[in-house]
Write an enzyme that holds these catalytic residues in place. Structure first.
Site, PDB file in Angstrom:
ATOM      1  N   GLU A   8       0.818  -1.219   0.000  1.00  0.00           N
ATOM      2  CA  GLU A   8       0.000   0.000   0.000  1.00  0.00           C
ATOM      3  C   GLU A   8       0.853   1.270   0.000  1.00  0.00           C
ATOM      4  O   GLU A   8       1.256   1.761   1.050  1.00  0.00           O
ATOM      5  CB  GLU A   8      -0.926   0.014   1.227  1.00  0.00           C
ATOM      6  CG  GLU A   8      -1.789   1.263   1.287  1.00  0.00           C
ATOM      7  CD  GLU A   8      -2.730   1.314   2.498  1.00  0.00           C
ATOM      8  OE1 GLU A   8      -2.678   0.412   3.344  1.00  0.00           O
ATOM      9  OE2 GLU A   8      -3.498   2.276   2.577  1.00  0.00           O
ATOM     10  N   LYS A  47      -2.540  -2.152  -3.052  1.00  0.00           N
ATOM     11  CA  LYS A  47      -3.580  -1.284  -2.489  1.00  0.00           C
ATOM     12  C   LYS A  47      -3.226   0.156  -2.823  1.00  0.00           C
ATOM     13  O   LYS A  47      -2.527   0.846  -2.061  1.00  0.00           O
ATOM     14  CB  LYS A  47      -3.685  -1.502  -0.979  1.00  0.00           C
ATOM     15  CG  LYS A  47      -4.714  -0.600  -0.305  1.00  0.00           C
ATOM     16  CD  LYS A  47      -5.110  -1.137   1.063  1.00  0.00           C
ATOM     17  CE  LYS A  47      -5.989  -0.158   1.811  1.00  0.00           C
ATOM     18  NZ  LYS A  47      -6.605  -0.735   2.991  1.00  0.00           N
TER      19      LYS A  47
END
Ligand code: 13P
Length: 342
Positions: free
Chosen positions: A177, A219
């Site tokens: 992420e 992500k």
């Protein structure tokens, strides 16, 4: 050693119609959200809140997994059932946040570096034993006229890849992420430029460190103007810019991208995801779904307010937000679905 299991888990995490709930707020973040609503900031309240969310009947229809915080993965329902068991029984894969937060980056004014690599191999082994099958590490990238610097991008990308390699070694699918923040007045074009450089650098590091691309989930943040940008842009413009950027950077072997919501309203986060899938689903090498925190939880938290009496009303709201986002992951969400629900 875990290759087949990791690949199967990564695919399941981004399966059509489903996404991931980010319920992994640290003590500090969770307490800040509670404080704003006058909810006591105690361990008992955090446990009760997560129990309310995780025991929502039927939510496994739309959630492939949920990311927990270290405190939460060790907790149980009021009746003594471990949260991980509740989740596995509901078909929701347990995940765990393993970074220990973004700290000021020495030598990089205005930038941060996510910490948590020391002892990570041992923590991964413990979480795997507890039932976790995937993990999350969030790198935070600030945007301004001069930020991010190459140094900030490279150090965060390097840490993300070290984390991802350790996860795969220990049997957890890494959610990678790199969040480009929406704070600031930057334009859509500037957001695109920063996302492009960040994602290219992250995948370069993943390659250098031997991370298997079919055994991870990206992500990303959406390519979106800063919250203080004077120009407004259409939902389609965000969808087009985000997909164009991902096509430029994300190798086809990655099974899916599960977006964070980043401070967008719950409705807008759903509509953006839906628009991307309505236009592009079936034409992309990977699935696009959600891994929302605030955009899934905020209305349910505001209904719950720490009171047992509000549990079923809050669960109804949580269930429906998960359902709308599940539909958005297929490009099948329609605003009429929300009529009659508060
Ligand atoms: P938001 O959807 O609230 O941005 O949270 C997602 C997340 O997991 C951030 O790390």
């Amino acid at each position: 050693m875990y290759a087949q299991e990791l690949e199967a888990t990564a695919k399941a995490m981004v399966a059509g119609g489903k996404g991931i709930a980010a319920l992994d707020e640290s003590y500090k973040t969770c307490n800040q959200r509670f404080e704003k609503l006058g909810i006591p900031t105690t361990e008992a309240m955090r446990r009760a809140y997560r129990e309310m969310l995780l025991t929502t009947a039927g939510v496994g229809e739309f959630l492939s997994g949920a990311i927990l915080f270290d405190e939460t993965i060790r907790q149980s329902t009021r009746d003594g059932l471990p949260f991980t068991k509740v989740m596995i029984d509901a078909g929701v894969i347990p995940g765990i946040k393993v970074d220990t937060g973004a700290k000021p980056l020495a030598g990089g004014p205005g930038e941060t570096i996510a910490e948590g690599l020391d002892g990570l191999r041992e923590r991964i082994a413990e979480y795997y034993k507890m039932g976790a099958r995937f993990a999350k590490w969030r790198a935070v990238i600030n945007v301004s006229d001069r930020l991010p610097s190459r140094y900030g991008i490279e150090t965060n990308a390097h840490a993300l890849a070290r984390y991802a390699a350790l996860c795969q070694e220990g049997g957890l699918v890494p959610i990678v992420e790199p969040e480009v923040l929406m704070d600031g007045n930057h334009t859509l074009d500037r957001s695109y430029e920063v996302h492009l450089e960040v994602l290219k650098t992250v995948f370069n590091e993943l390659y250098r460190q031997g991370v298997k691309l079919n055994q991870m989930v990206l992500k990303p943040s959406m390519v979106i103007p800063g919250v203080d940008c004077p120009q407004s842009v259409s939902v389609e413009a965000v969808a087009d810019a985000t997909v164009a950027c991902l096509l430029n950077c994300v190798p086809a072997l990655v099974p899916g991208c599960a977006f964070l919501s980043g401070g967008q309203s719950d409705a807008l986060a759903t509509v953006h995801l839906n628009t991307m899938n309505a236009i592009y689903r079936g034409k992309l090498p990977w699935h696009l779904t959600f891994s929302y925190g605030r955009a899934l939880q905020k209305p349910a938290l505001e209904k719950w307010l720490g009171s047992d009496e509000n549990v079923s009303a809050a669960q109804k709201i949580f269930y429906h937000r998960a359902k709308y986002n599940g539909a958005a992951s297929l490009g099948e969400y329609r605003p009429e679905m929300e009529i009659g629900l508060v």
